[in-house]
Design a protein around this motif. Structure first.
Motif, PDB file in Angstrom:
ATOM      1  N   GLY A   5       0.735  -1.154   0.237  1.00  0.00           N
ATOM      2  CA  GLY A   5       0.132   0.163  -0.012  1.00  0.00           C
ATOM      3  C   GLY A   5       0.896   1.412   0.065  1.00  0.00           C
ATOM      4  O   GLY A   5       0.450   2.236  -0.445  1.00  0.00           O
ATOM      5  N   THR A   6       2.091   1.131   0.606  1.00  0.00           N
ATOM      6  CA  THR A   6       2.981   2.280   0.650  1.00  0.00           C
ATOM      7  C   THR A   6       4.340   1.877   0.938  1.00  0.00           C
ATOM      8  O   THR A   6       4.516   0.836   1.556  1.00  0.00           O
ATOM      9  N   ILE A   7       5.259   2.701   0.262  1.00  0.00           N
ATOM     10  CA  ILE A   7       6.622   2.347   0.720  1.00  0.00           C
ATOM     11  C   ILE A   7       7.278   3.781   1.125  1.00  0.00           C
ATOM     12  O   ILE A   7       7.163   4.767   0.252  1.00  0.00           O
ATOM     13  N   LYS A   8       7.678   3.767   2.309  1.00  0.00           N
ATOM     14  CA  LYS A   8       8.407   5.161   2.823  1.00  0.00           C
ATOM     15  C   LYS A   8       9.889   4.856   2.720  1.00  0.00           C
ATOM     16  O   LYS A   8      10.584   3.606   3.463  1.00  0.00           O
ATOM     17  N   ALA A   9      10.665   5.872   2.816  1.00  0.00           N
ATOM     18  CA  ALA A   9      12.039   5.918   2.952  1.00  0.00           C
ATOM     19  C   ALA A   9      12.562   6.935   3.827  1.00  0.00           C
ATOM     20  O   ALA A   9      12.013   8.280   3.586  1.00  0.00           O
ATOM     21  N   ILE A  10      13.091   6.646   4.978  1.00  0.00           N
ATOM     22  CA  ILE A  10      13.693   7.771   5.916  1.00  0.00           C
ATOM     23  C   ILE A  10      14.995   7.538   5.979  1.00  0.00           C
ATOM     24  O   ILE A  10      15.825   6.886   6.146  1.00  0.00           O
ATOM     25  N   ILE A  11      15.505   9.198   5.607  1.00  0.00           N
ATOM     26  CA  ILE A  11      17.040   9.361   5.358  1.00  0.00           C
ATOM     27  C   ILE A  11      17.400  10.204   6.768  1.00  0.00           C
ATOM     28  O   ILE A  11      16.837  11.205   6.947  1.00  0.00           O
ATOM     29  N   THR A  12      18.541   9.690   7.114  1.00  0.00           N
ATOM     30  CA  THR A  12      18.968  10.428   8.308  1.00  0.00           C
ATOM     31  C   THR A  12      20.315  10.657   8.141  1.00  0.00           C
ATOM     32  O   THR A  12      21.294  10.060   8.010  1.00  0.00           O
ATOM     33  N   HIS A  13      20.743  12.217   8.461  1.00  0.00           N
ATOM     34  CA  HIS A  13      22.014  12.644   8.207  1.00  0.00           C
ATOM     35  C   HIS A  13      22.683  12.161   9.602  1.00  0.00           C
ATOM     36  O   HIS A  13      22.246  12.025  10.581  1.00  0.00           O
ATOM     37  N   GLU A  14      24.171  12.243   9.471  1.00  0.00           N
ATOM     38  CA  GLU A  14      24.937  11.673  10.623  1.00  0.00           C
ATOM     39  C   GLU A  14      24.718  13.095  11.930  1.00  0.00           C
ATOM     40  O   GLU A  14      25.085  12.748  12.790  1.00  0.00           O
ATOM     41  N   ASP A  15      24.347  14.257  11.425  1.00  0.00           N
ATOM     42  CA  ASP A  15      23.815  15.165  12.573  1.00  0.00           C
ATOM     43  C   ASP A  15      22.663  14.938  13.249  1.00  0.00           C
ATOM     44  O   ASP A  15      22.159  15.876  14.009  1.00  0.00           O
ATOM     45  N   LYS A  16      21.740  13.988  12.715  1.00  0.00           N
ATOM     46  CA  LYS A  16      20.598  13.378  13.126  1.00  0.00           C
ATOM     47  C   LYS A  16      19.456  14.153  12.454  1.00  0.00           C
ATOM     48  O   LYS A  16      18.184  14.043  12.855  1.00  0.00           O
ATOM     49  N   GLN A  17      19.694  14.911  11.603  1.00  0.00           N
ATOM     50  CA  GLN A  17      18.665  15.461  10.749  1.00  0.00           C
ATOM     51  C   GLN A  17      17.976  14.547   9.929  1.00  0.00           C
ATOM     52  O   GLN A  17      18.613  13.844   9.371  1.00  0.00           O
ATOM     53  N   GLU A  18      16.610  14.370  10.269  1.00  0.00           N
ATOM     54  CA  GLU A  18      15.787  13.192   9.505  1.00  0.00           C
ATOM     55  C   GLU A  18      14.750  13.748   8.763  1.00  0.00           C
ATOM     56  O   GLU A  18      13.983  14.622   8.875  1.00  0.00           O
ATOM     57  N   THR A  19      14.623  13.057   7.388  1.00  0.00           N
ATOM     58  CA  THR A  19      13.476  13.501   6.381  1.00  0.00           C
ATOM     59  C   THR A  19      13.022  12.405   6.182  1.00  0.00           C
ATOM     60  O   THR A  19      13.462  11.270   5.606  1.00  0.00           O
ATOM     61  N   THR A  20      11.598  12.182   6.028  1.00  0.00           N
ATOM     62  CA  THR A  20      10.799  11.229   5.566  1.00  0.00           C
ATOM     63  C   THR A  20      10.249  11.382   4.010  1.00  0.00           C
ATOM     64  O   THR A  20       9.756  12.192   3.876  1.00  0.00           O
ATOM     65  N   PHE A  21      10.334  10.320   3.263  1.00  0.00           N
ATOM     66  CA  PHE A  21       9.999  10.308   2.128  1.00  0.00           C
ATOM     67  C   PHE A  21       8.795   9.331   1.649  1.00  0.00           C
ATOM     68  O   PHE A  21       9.174   8.199   2.256  1.00  0.00           O
ATOM     69  N   GLU A  22       7.865   9.607   0.912  1.00  0.00           N
ATOM     70  CA  GLU A  22       6.760   8.664   0.472  1.00  0.00           C
ATOM     71  C   GLU A  22       6.709   8.489  -0.850  1.00  0.00           C
ATOM     72  O   GLU A  22       6.734   9.333  -1.771  1.00  0.00           O
ATOM     73  N   TRP A  23       6.563   7.150  -1.403  1.00  0.00           N
ATOM     74  CA  TRP A  23       6.590   6.914  -2.750  1.00  0.00           C
ATOM     75  C   TRP A  23       5.386   7.494  -3.429  1.00  0.00           C
ATOM     76  O   TRP A  23       4.381   8.013  -2.988  1.00  0.00           O
ATOM     77  N   SER A  24       5.652   8.177  -4.630  1.00  0.00           N
ATOM     78  CA  SER A  24       4.834   9.199  -5.292  1.00  0.00           C
ATOM     79  C   SER A  24       4.390   8.639  -6.737  1.00  0.00           C
ATOM     80  O   SER A  24       3.258   8.370  -7.002  1.00  0.00           O
ATOM     81  N   THR A  25       5.536   7.858  -7.291  1.00  0.00           N
ATOM     82  CA  THR A  25       5.310   7.762  -8.675  1.00  0.00           C
ATOM     83  C   THR A  25       5.988   6.314  -8.927  1.00  0.00           C
ATOM     84  O   THR A  25       7.080   6.045  -8.339  1.00  0.00           O
ATOM     85  N   ILE A  26       5.518   5.252  -9.645  1.00  0.00           N
ATOM     86  CA  ILE A  26       6.050   4.180 -10.208  1.00  0.00           C
ATOM     87  C   ILE A  26       6.520   4.275 -11.628  1.00  0.00           C
ATOM     88  O   ILE A  26       5.771   4.802 -12.634  1.00  0.00           O
ATOM     89  N   ALA A  27       7.955   4.518 -11.816  1.00  0.00           N
ATOM     90  CA  ALA A  27       8.637   4.828 -13.112  1.00  0.00           C
ATOM     91  C   ALA A  27       8.738   3.800 -13.872  1.00  0.00           C
ATOM     92  O   ALA A  27       8.856   2.477 -13.408  1.00  0.00           O
ATOM     93  N   SER A  28       8.556   3.976 -15.255  1.00  0.00           N
ATOM     94  CA  SER A  28       8.833   3.135 -16.344  1.00  0.00           C
ATOM     95  C   SER A  28      10.634   2.790 -16.222  1.00  0.00           C
ATOM     96  O   SER A  28      11.382   3.641 -15.856  1.00  0.00           O
ATOM     97  N   GLY A  29      10.983   1.534 -16.520  1.00  0.00           N
ATOM     98  CA  GLY A  29      12.361   1.038 -16.688  1.00  0.00           C
ATOM     99  C   GLY A  29      13.257   1.813 -17.834  1.00  0.00           C
ATOM    100  O   GLY A  29      14.189   1.708 -17.835  1.00  0.00           O
ATOM    101  N   VAL A  30      12.161   2.191 -18.643  1.00  0.00           N
ATOM    102  CA  VAL A  30      12.792   2.768 -19.945  1.00  0.00           C
ATOM    103  C   VAL A  30      13.155   4.209 -19.858  1.00  0.00           C
ATOM    104  O   VAL A  30      12.004   5.218 -19.621  1.00  0.00           O
ATOM    105  N   GLU A  31      14.325   4.655 -19.938  1.00  0.00           N
ATOM    106  CA  GLU A  31      14.543   6.015 -19.769  1.00  0.00           C
ATOM    107  C   GLU A  31      15.020   6.786 -21.224  1.00  0.00           C
ATOM    108  O   GLU A  31      15.657   6.103 -21.992  1.00  0.00           O
ATOM    109  N   ASN A  32      14.843   8.127 -20.943  1.00  0.00           N
ATOM    110  CA  ASN A  32      15.227   8.781 -22.557  1.00  0.00           C
ATOM    111  C   ASN A  32      15.944  10.038 -22.080  1.00  0.00           C
ATOM    112  O   ASN A  32      15.643  11.036 -21.377  1.00  0.00           O
TER     113      ASN A  32
END
Length: 271
Positions: A75-102
């Motif tokens: 239902g959802t995937i979240k990514a929690i990114i924490t810097h070494e100084d303890k600053q934390e940012t939470t990201f939530e999936w927004s789009t599922i992209a095609s594997g084909v890039e231009n």
């Protein structure tokens, strides 16, 4: 004789019952997996791509997901990114992209990447099939900041354009003395979070029905000073591109001179 016959029939009944019970034994694992066990989800990632634009800090990841025991629906995937100084940012999936890039290169040498994508609403994982997907994540800063500051400003500009209240000269004068535009310009650098240092990335998964078995995966990566400065250049790019969009709103024939955003790729190491 009657007692012997009765005893024989009872023994036969026990034997038949035992045989019947044994017949169910091979079915037990199947029934367990179907009705009782939970999908066991595993996830693998090798690298992460970081960026920044009007939506705030961004990240893209190619993930390999596998569901064992039974199929599962995420239902959802979240990514929690924490810097070494303890600053934390939470990201939530927004789009599922095609594997084909231009990919193409702009006049300034920046890389422009185009991918077809769909909104991330859910993801079904078939049983024992490794599914490789590319996911885009927005930070949790986006909605509150956008709704409270950027959206009201854009709405007012759109309304003034519809009412023919703006031309190039009027827009320049309006922006020069407008508090809302000042707030937008102040907000964009405030939303920028990438800086040099060591980071920890934790991936969290939630099932659509709440029924999965998943152990959060943790990775680490490092942003060097050069990469941090390249990412920071996106602040100026964001302001420039927004200004170009405003000019285009009042002059639809204007050819926008947008700058390309810069992304940086980092290898992940499992913790």
């Amino acid at each position: 004789m009657d007692q012997i016959a009765t005893a024989g029939l009872d023994n036969l009944g026990y034997i038949l019952a035992a045989l019947g019970a044994c017949a169910w034994i091979p079915q037990v694992p199947t029934l367990w997996n179907k009705y009782i066990s939970k999908p066991k989800i595993s996830i693998t990632a090798k690298s992460i791509e970081l960026g920044f634009d009007l939506n705030g800090p961004l990240l893209n990841m190619n993930l390999a997901l596998l569901s064992q025991n039974k199929s599962g629906t995420i239902g959802t995937i979240k990514a929690i990114i924490t810097h070494e100084d303890k600053q934390e940012t939470t990201f939530e999936w927004s789009t599922i992209a095609s594997g084909v890039e231009n990919k193409s290169t702009d006049n300034n040498g920046g890389t422009i990447t185009n991918r077809s994508s769909v909104e991330a609403l859910m993801l079904h994982l078939p049983l024992d099939f490794t599914q490789v997907i590319s996911l885009w994540f927005f930070s949790n800063l986006k909605k509150a900041r956008f709704d409270n500051i950027i959206f009201p400003f854009e709405y007012k500009i759109d309304r003034m354009c519809r009412d023919n209240q703006l031309d190039n000269e009027a827009l320049e004068k309006y922006l020069k003395n407008n508090t809302e535009w000042t707030n937008v310009k102040d907000l964009i650098p405030e939303m920028f979070t990438w800086k040099a240092g060591k980071y920890k990335l934790t991936l969290l998964i939630e099932a659509l029905d709440g029924k999965i078995s998943y152990t959060p995966q943790t990775f680490k990566f490092k942003i060097n000073t050069n990469s941090a400065e390249i990412l920071k250049d996106n602040i100026e790019t964001t302001l420039h591109n927004m200004n170009e969009t405003l000019i285009c709103k009042i002059n639809p024939t204007y050819q926008k001179q947008n700058k390309a955003y810069y992304w940086q790729n980092f290898m992940l190491e499992k913790c």
